[in-house]
Write a protein that holds these residues in place. Structure first.
Motif, mmCIF file in Angstrom:
data_model
loop_
_atom_site.group_PDB
_atom_site.id
_atom_site.type_symbol
_atom_site.label_atom_id
_atom_site.label_comp_id
_atom_site.label_asym_id
_atom_site.label_seq_id
_atom_site.Cartn_x
_atom_site.Cartn_y
_atom_site.Cartn_z
ATOM 1 N N LEU A 7 32.132 99.798 34.852
ATOM 2 C CA LEU A 7 31.265 98.886 35.600
ATOM 3 C C LEU A 7 31.681 97.438 35.367
ATOM 4 O O LEU A 7 31.751 96.643 36.311
ATOM 5 N N ASN A 8 31.982 97.099 34.116
ATOM 6 C CA ASN A 8 32.417 95.726 33.824
ATOM 7 C C ASN A 8 33.694 95.371 34.582
ATOM 8 O O ASN A 8 33.826 94.266 35.105
ATOM 9 N N LEU A 9 34.649 96.298 34.643
ATOM 10 C CA LEU A 9 35.880 96.040 35.387
ATOM 11 C C LEU A 9 35.600 95.838 36.869
ATOM 12 O O LEU A 9 36.173 94.963 37.508
ATOM 13 N N HIS A 10 34.704 96.654 37.408
ATOM 14 C CA HIS A 10 34.347 96.511 38.820
ATOM 15 C C HIS A 10 33.700 95.153 39.086
ATOM 16 O O HIS A 10 34.081 94.449 40.028
ATOM 17 N N THR A 13 36.292 92.318 38.739
ATOM 18 C CA THR A 13 37.193 92.282 39.891
ATOM 19 C C THR A 13 36.502 91.702 41.118
ATOM 20 O O THR A 13 37.066 90.855 41.818
ATOM 21 N N ALA A 14 35.289 92.126 41.370
ATOM 22 C CA ALA A 14 34.540 91.610 42.524
ATOM 23 C C ALA A 14 34.311 90.104 42.387
ATOM 24 O O ALA A 14 34.473 89.349 43.362
ATOM 25 N N ARG A 15 33.958 89.651 41.201
ATOM 26 C CA ARG A 15 33.741 88.208 40.991
ATOM 27 C C ARG A 15 35.038 87.417 41.131
ATOM 28 O O ARG A 15 35.057 86.328 41.703
ATOM 29 N N ALA A 19 35.639 84.536 43.850
ATOM 30 C CA ALA A 19 36.033 83.200 43.402
ATOM 31 C C ALA A 19 37.355 82.798 44.043
ATOM 32 O O ALA A 19 37.508 81.668 44.526
ATOM 33 N N ALA A 20 38.305 83.712 44.076
ATOM 34 C CA ALA A 20 39.597 83.421 44.698
ATOM 35 C C ALA A 20 39.414 83.128 46.180
ATOM 36 O O ALA A 20 40.034 82.202 46.711
ATOM 37 N N ASP A 21 38.554 83.876 46.846
ATOM 38 C CA ASP A 21 38.312 83.645 48.267
ATOM 39 C C ASP A 21 37.731 82.252 48.504
ATOM 40 O O ASP A 21 38.171 81.527 49.399
ATOM 41 N N ARG A 22 36.753 81.856 47.688
ATOM 42 C CA ARG A 22 36.162 80.512 47.828
ATOM 43 C C ARG A 22 37.208 79.420 47.611
ATOM 44 O O ARG A 22 37.286 78.460 48.373
ATOM 45 N N ILE A 23 38.020 79.580 46.579
ATOM 46 C CA ILE A 23 39.053 78.594 46.270
ATOM 47 C C ILE A 23 40.056 78.490 47.414
ATOM 48 O O ILE A 23 40.382 77.397 47.878
ATOM 49 N N LEU A 24 40.532 79.624 47.882
ATOM 50 C CA LEU A 24 41.572 79.613 48.914
ATOM 51 C C LEU A 24 41.060 79.097 50.254
ATOM 52 O O LEU A 24 41.770 78.381 50.957
ATOM 53 N N ARG A 25 39.829 79.446 50.593
ATOM 54 C CA ARG A 25 39.263 78.933 51.845
ATOM 55 C C ARG A 25 39.092 77.408 51.771
ATOM 56 O O ARG A 25 39.384 76.704 52.727
ATOM 57 N N ALA A 26 38.641 76.918 50.622
ATOM 58 C CA ALA A 26 38.388 75.482 50.478
ATOM 59 C C ALA A 26 39.685 74.680 50.377
ATOM 60 O O ALA A 26 39.797 73.607 50.971
ATOM 61 N N TYR A 28 43.071 75.899 50.892
ATOM 62 C CA TYR A 28 44.230 76.275 51.702
ATOM 63 C C TYR A 28 43.855 76.778 53.103
ATOM 64 O O TYR A 28 44.738 77.120 53.881
ATOM 65 N N ASN A 29 42.563 76.892 53.374
ATOM 66 C CA ASN A 29 42.080 77.379 54.668
ATOM 67 C C ASN A 29 42.615 78.780 54.993
ATOM 68 O O ASN A 29 43.006 79.066 56.120
ATOM 69 N N VAL A 30 42.663 79.635 53.982
ATOM 70 C CA VAL A 30 43.083 81.021 54.172
ATOM 71 C C VAL A 30 42.201 81.902 53.289
ATOM 72 O O VAL A 30 41.800 81.497 52.201
ATOM 73 N N SER A 31 41.867 83.091 53.785
ATOM 74 C CA SER A 31 41.040 83.998 52.995
ATOM 75 C C SER A 31 41.890 84.686 51.930
ATOM 76 O O SER A 31 43.118 84.777 52.041
ATOM 77 N N TYR A 32 41.221 85.177 50.912
ATOM 78 C CA TYR A 32 41.925 85.881 49.846
ATOM 79 C C TYR A 32 42.580 87.149 50.390
ATOM 80 O O TYR A 32 43.704 87.476 50.014
ATOM 81 N N SER A 33 41.909 87.866 51.292
ATOM 82 C CA SER A 33 42.491 89.095 51.825
ATOM 83 C C SER A 33 43.771 88.806 52.601
ATOM 84 O O SER A 33 44.740 89.568 52.521
#
Length: 145
Positions: A7-10, A13-15, A19-26, A28-33
């Motif tokens: 559960l901790n790993l899940h 990973t989700a967090r 976090a990576a998605d928020r950083i990249l959108r702000a 680099y204007n690209v989603s993490y996916s």
């Protein structure tokens, strides 16, 4: 309440993904996916949409839509497969390569900062993570899954 490792790993990973998605959108204007897709194409070389779909764990139509957007943004080159059929070959454009390199450096620095803030030695964490991934890859090869 104490959680299990699974559960901790899940949750971790989700967090990290969010976090990576928020950083990249702000920044680099690209989603993490989309960044992950570009990274996989870059690391796999001239891959196919089918291979990318398998690595991402999504359907081929989903990858087709994503690759169309990335191609329209000038980050990905999508060409018919010389072997024929409905397959498409994928490769990063020069702009795609520059973006992936820039994001990898920036994101790595931010994540290293988070690891350092936790008090976990970065080099040890990176080594243990690589060992876990290698073990999973070995198990997948052994079982064919």
């Amino acid at each position: 309440m104490e959680h299990s490792l699974s559960l901790n790993l899940h949750v971790l990973t989700a967090r990290l993904d969010r976090a990576a998605d928020r950083i990249l959108r702000a920044e680099y204007n690209v989603s993490y996916s989309r960044f992950v897709a570009l990274t996989l194409v870059g690391e796999l070389g001239a891959s196919t949409q089918r291979t990318l779909a398998e690595y991402l764990g999504v359907t081929e139509p989903s990858v087709s839509r994503m690759t169309s957007v990335l191609a329209a943004e000038g980050l990905l080159d999508v060409q018919p497969d010389p072997a024929g059929g409905n397959r498409r070959r994928l490769s990063l454009t020069d702009e795609g390569k520059r973006l992936v390199t820039s994001i990898q450096q920036g994101l790595e620095g931010k994540l290293a900062g988070i690891v350092a803030r936790s008090g976990v030695p970065y080099d040890e964490y990176a080594e243990h993570t690589a060992r876990l991934l290698a073990t999973f890859e070995g198990l997948e090869r052994e079982t064919g899954k």
